[in-house]
Write an enzyme that holds these catalytic residues in place. Structure first.
Site, short mmCIF file in Angstrom:
data_model
loop_
_atom_site.label_atom_id
_atom_site.label_comp_id
_atom_site.label_asym_id
_atom_site.label_seq_id
_atom_site.Cartn_x
_atom_site.Cartn_y
_atom_site.Cartn_z
N CYS A 1 -0.76 33.82 8.91
CA CYS A 1 -0.60 34.58 10.47
C CYS A 1 -0.23 33.45 11.42
O CYS A 1 -1.18 33.55 12.38
CB CYS A 1 -1.62 35.50 10.53
N GLU A 2 0.65 32.94 11.41
CA GLU A 2 1.18 31.89 12.46
C GLU A 2 2.71 31.79 12.46
O GLU A 2 3.16 31.62 11.28
CB GLU A 2 0.80 30.56 12.21
N GLU B 1 0.87 -1.28 -0.06
CA GLU B 1 -0.03 0.00 -0.12
C GLU B 1 0.80 1.20 -0.01
O GLU B 1 0.78 1.95 0.91
CB GLU B 1 -0.71 0.03 1.43
N TYR C 1 5.01 18.37 11.10
CA TYR C 1 6.11 17.36 11.47
C TYR C 1 7.44 17.78 11.54
O TYR C 1 8.38 16.87 11.63
CB TYR C 1 6.03 16.04 10.44
N TYR D 1 1.39 14.04 0.43
CA TYR D 1 0.87 14.76 1.42
C TYR D 1 0.98 16.14 1.40
O TYR D 1 1.17 17.00 2.12
CB TYR D 1 1.59 14.24 2.63
N1 LLP Z 1 -1.72 2.26 4.46
C1 LLP Z 1 -2.34 2.84 5.30
C2 LLP Z 1 -3.10 2.15 6.21
C3 LLP Z 1 -1.65 4.21 5.76
O1 LLP Z 1 -2.27 4.55 6.93
C4 LLP Z 1 -0.90 4.89 5.12
C5 LLP Z 1 -0.39 6.10 5.59
C6 LLP Z 1 -0.20 4.32 3.94
C7 LLP Z 1 -0.53 2.99 3.63
C8 LLP Z 1 0.58 4.80 3.09
O2 LLP Z 1 1.94 5.24 3.82
P1 LLP Z 1 3.13 5.85 2.90
O3 LLP Z 1 3.55 4.78 1.99
O4 LLP Z 1 2.62 6.98 2.12
O5 LLP Z 1 4.07 6.08 4.08
N2 LLP Z 1 0.81 12.94 6.40
C9 LLP Z 1 2.11 12.24 6.78
C10 LLP Z 1 1.97 10.67 6.45
C11 LLP Z 1 0.98 10.04 6.93
C12 LLP Z 1 0.67 8.61 6.52
C13 LLP Z 1 -0.78 8.11 6.78
N3 LLP Z 1 -0.85 6.81 6.46
C14 LLP Z 1 3.30 12.74 6.02
O6 LLP Z 1 3.11 13.85 5.39
O7 LLP Z 1 4.31 12.47 6.34
#
Ligand code: LLP
Length: 431
Positions: free
Chosen positions: A355-356, A286, A329, A383
Site C-alpha cells: 500500500c504505497e 571489493e 533509487y 541488493y
Molecule cells: N565496498 C564498500 C565499502 C561498499 O560500501 C560497497 C557498497 C561495496 C564495496 C560494493 O559495491 P558494489 O560493487 O556492489 O557496487 N543498495 C544499492 C547499492 C549500495 C552499495 C553500498 N556499498 C543498490 O541497490 O544499488
C-alpha cells in the site's frame, strides 16, 4: 526483447526463458512466487573473470577479491565464493557471523563501515579479521583501546574519501567530500601519523570506495591516482603500506546497456597501478553487484491486469519489500514474461500489492501477458534479497540456486508465523 541483454547462465529457447537447464516457468510452478533464482554458473564465471585479472601469467597473485557481501549474503552464495577462494568485505557483526556460518575465514575479511560498535570491534578482533577499514579518528581511538584491553594488535587501513565524482545515483555515491564515508583527503596523512603512534594498531593498508553502479573507468583511475600519491608520501615518512583496497563499484547491465567486461576493468586498474610503480602492493577489490547482480532473477506472478482511464497496471505478487531498488533509487530492471506468447502488446506499470504509490517494479513496460502469467525481473541478484523487508507483513521470498539440471532451495519461504514469533502481547493486567 530484440536488444535485451541476456545475462550469463540464462537463455531463451522455443519461447521459454531458461536458467541453465531449467525453464523459469517450471521453477515458478514448482516452488511458487515470489522467488529469487540464481545461476551457479553465472556466479562462478563472474568470480573467475576477476580472478583471471588477479593472477599473473606465472600464477602469482597481484590482487584479491573480497566479495562485498551486503549485495547478497545468502549462506549458500557466501559458501560458493569462499570455496572459489574469495575473501569478504563486511559491514557488521552480523555479516561476520554469516561468513563464519558459511565456512568462510575471518582472516580473509575486511571490516568496513562508518559506525562499528564496541561490540562489533571486539567480535572482529577476537575472530581475527584481516583488517579494519577505519573511517574516522574516534573509531581509530576506539579500536586501539579495545585492542589494548584484549591484549591484541588491530590491523588497520584508513578509508580515504578521495572527493571524486563517481557519476552515479546520489544515494550510492560515497566518495564525495560531503558524503559520510571515509577520512577527508587532506586529513589522511596526519591520521596515519596518529595511527602510527598507537600501541595497539598496526597499519597494513589504505582503502577507498567511491560508489556503486559505476560504468566508467575514469572515476576509479582518478581516485587510485589520488591514493597512490598518499602512499608515496607515507613511504617517505616511513609508514609502509602493504595493501591497496580500491573498493567495489563496477556497474552491470540492467537490460539495454552493454555489460562492462570485468576482466578488462580489473586488468586496466591493476596495470595502471603497476605502471605508476606500485606493483609491489597487494591490491584488493571489493565487488558486490558485479559478482551477483546478473546471476539472479526475481520470479513473480501476475495477480491482476487493471486498466484505468490513465494507465494500465500489471499487479504482481512481488513488491517493493522483495526488491527495493526501483522504489528507492528509481532503478530500472528489465522485466520479461518467462513464456513468450503471441498476444497484443500493452504498456503497463508493473506494481506490487504493497500500500504505497512507490511500490512499483517497472514503469511503462510493453508486455504481452495475461493474468497468472509469470514474469522474471532480471538482474535481481544484487541488493534484492539482502535489502528485502517484511513490510505489510509479507514473508520474504524463497531463494533457489540452479546448478545445471539441479535445483537447491537456499532459503525457504518465510511463514507469516516467523514474522511475529519474537513479538509479545502485553500481560493481561496491563491492558
Ligand atoms: N565496498 C564498500 C565499502 C561498499 O560500501 C560497497 C557498497 C561495496 C564495496 C560494493 O559495491 P558494489 O560493487 O556492489 O557496487 N543498495 C544499492 C547499492 C549500495 C552499495 C553500498 N556499498 C543498490 O541497490 O544499488
Amino acid at each position: 526483447m530484440s536488444n535485451l541483454f541476456i545475462p550469463n547462465g540464462f537463455s531463451v529457447r522455443d519461447n521459454e526463458w531458461f536458467i541453465e537447464e531449467l525453464s523459469l516457468s517450471s521453477l515458478a510452478k514448482e516452488y511458487g512466487t515470489p522467488c529469487f533464482v540464481y545461476s551457479r554458473v553465472a556466479l562462478t564465471e563472474a568470480f573467475k573473470q576477476y580472478e583471471s585479472a588477479c593472477l599473473r601469467a606465472d600464477g602469482s597473485r597481484r590482487a584479491r577479491v573480497h566479495f562485498a557481501m551486503k549485495a547478497n549474503s545468502n549462506l549458500a552464495i557466501l559458501n560458493l565464493f569462499a570455496k572459489l577462494g574469495a575473501g569478504f568485505d563486511l559491514v557488521s557483526g552480523g555479516e561476520l557471523e554469516r561468513v563464519i556460518a558459511a565456512g568462510g575465514n575471518p582472516h580473509d575479511c575486511v571490516f568496513s563501515g562508518v559506525g562499528k560498535s564496541a561490540k562489533e570491534i571486539t567480535q572482529a578482533l577476537l575472530a581475527g579479521v584481516k583488517c579494519f577499514n577505519v573511517e574516522s579518528i574516534p573509531e581509530l581511538t576506539r579500536i586501539n583501546e579495545i585492542a589494548h584491553s584484549l591484549g591484541k594488535v588491530a590491523p588497520i587501513s584508513l578509508r580515504v574519501n578521495p572527493d571524486v565524482d563517481a557519476k552515479t545515483h546520489p544515494y550510492i555515491s560515497t566518495g564525495l567530500k560531503d558524503n559520510k564515508f571515509g577520512i577527508a583527503y587532506e586529513a589522511v596523512l596526519s591520521t596515519y601519523q596518529t595511527a602510527h603512534q598507537m600501541s595497539n594498531c598496526k597499519i597494513v593498508g589504505i582503502d577507498c570506495h567511491i560508489g556503486s553502479q559505476i560504468l566508467e573507468i575514469e572515476p576509479f583511475i582518478e581516485s587510485i591516482d589520488r591514493i597512490l600519491a598518499l602512499i608515496a608520501d607515507l613511504n617517505k615518512r616511513n609508514i609502509p603500506i602493504e595493501h591497496l583496497d580500491i573498493g567495489g563499484g563496477l556497474g552491470i547491465s540492467y537490460g539495454h546497456e552493454a555489460s562492462p567486461d570485468i576482466t578488462l576493468f580489473a586488468n586496466t586498474l591493476l596495470n595502471h597501478i603497476e605502471q605508476q610503480g606500485f606493483g609491489h602492493l597487494e591490491v584488493v577489490f571489493e565487488p558486490g553487484r558485479s559478482l551477483v547482480g546478473n546471476a539472479g532473477v526475481l520470479l513473480t506472478q501476475i495477480e491482476y491486469l487493471k486498466p484505468t482511464p490513465a494507465k494500465n497496471f500489471c499487479i504482481v505478487d512481488a513488491a517493493m519489500n522483495d526488491l527495493m531498488r526501483p522504489a528507492m533509487y528509481d532503478a530500472y530492471h528489465a522485466i520479461v514474461p518467462v513464456t513468450l506468447k503471441d498476444l497484443p502488446e500493452v504498456s503497463y506499470d508493473v506494481v506490487g500489492p504493497v500500500c504505497e504509490t512507490g511500490d512499483w517494479l517497472g514503469k511503462n513496460r510493453t508486455l504481452k501477458v495475461l493474468p497468472q502469467d509469470v514474469l522474471a525481473i532480471l538482474s535481481a541478484g544484487a541488493y534484492g534479497s539482502s535489502m528485502a523487508s517484511n513490510y505489510n507483513t509479507r514473508p520474504k521470498a524463497l531463494e533457489l540456486m540452479i546448478d545445471g539440471e539441479n535445483t537447491y532451495v537456499i532459503r525457504e519461504r518465510e511463514s507469516v508465523r516467523d514474522l511475529f514469533t519474537h513479538e509479545r502481547l502485553l500481560p493481561t493486567k496491563a491492558v
